[in-house]
Design a protein around this motif. Structure first.
Motif: not given
Length: 217
Positions: A75-91
């Motif tokens: 879950l810790i690793v998956a959160a890092k990978y998913v956070s990239v798309y959250v940041i891309v979407a925000l950007t």
């Protein structure tokens, strides 16, 4: 996972404001690059925020705290990978907001176009870069892999510029590519950009999880 992603954003409140300033500057500076300017701008801000969160985790020893809690490493690793798309979407949202402001105020400045193809290219570029970088972080930690990831970042940008120049020198190939994509819908074009990157991203996640499970803190 939601709380892990939220943590990565909350520890970077000031960085988010700086990211907005960077996007304004990128929008004006890279305007002549077209949709490539959008992709490079989103990649740069994603690099800045994603690895800023990793640096904060290592500085505050958050990893040691997390592994001591009843939280699965997957879950810790998956959160890092998913956070990239959250940041891309925000950007991408911030870039679109900047475009709306410039258009509303009718400012006499040029910015790169905001298109579905450009957004898909941004997702693909950020996905591929993080797919290469994350396994290094989960195996060695942020500080030990920082220089290699920094070099990878500039190689990614340099490689993108090289291919753009190469395509410009091969007008016939560009015409064939344009004809190919002209026959496809916007969603088909976006899928052709994103799908291969997602496959690589999933493989990268499996590699990072394997490293993280074996890592000693």
């Amino acid at each position: 996972m939601y709380h892990l992603i939220k943590k990565d954003l909350l520890v970077q409140k000031r960085a988010l404001l700086l990211a907005l300033c960077l996007l304004v500057w990128f929008s004006l500076t890279f305007s002549g690059m077209g949709i490539a300017g959008l992709s490079l701008s989103v990649l740069a801000v994603t690099y800045f925020l994603t690895f800023g969160a990793s640096a904060s985790d290592e500085k505050n020893r958050s990893d040691r705290l997390l592994v001591s809690l009843p939280v699965r490493k997957s879950l810790i690793v998956a959160a890092k990978y998913v956070s990239v798309y959250v940041i891309v979407a925000l950007t991408l949202f911030l870039v679109y907001f900047i475009h709306l402001v410039i258009k509303f105020l009718q400012l006499p400045v040029d910015v790169f176009p905001f298109t579905l193809e450009g957004a898909a290219g941004s997702v693909a570029a950020s996905t591929l870069y993080c797919a290469l970088s994350f396994p290094l972080i989960f195996k060695y930690g942020y500080m030990k892999s920082r220089m290699v990831n920094f070099i990878l970042f500039f190689l990614t940008i340099g490689g993108s510029s090289f291919f753009l120049d190469w395509f410009q020198e091969n007008a016939g190939l560009i015409q064939k590519i344009k004809e190919f994509f002209a026959e496809r819908s916007d969603w088909e074009t976006a899928a052709l950009f994103v799908t291969p990157a997602l496959v690589i991203y999933i493989l990268s996640y499996c590699l990072s999880l394997s490293f993280y499970r074996k890592r000693e803190f």
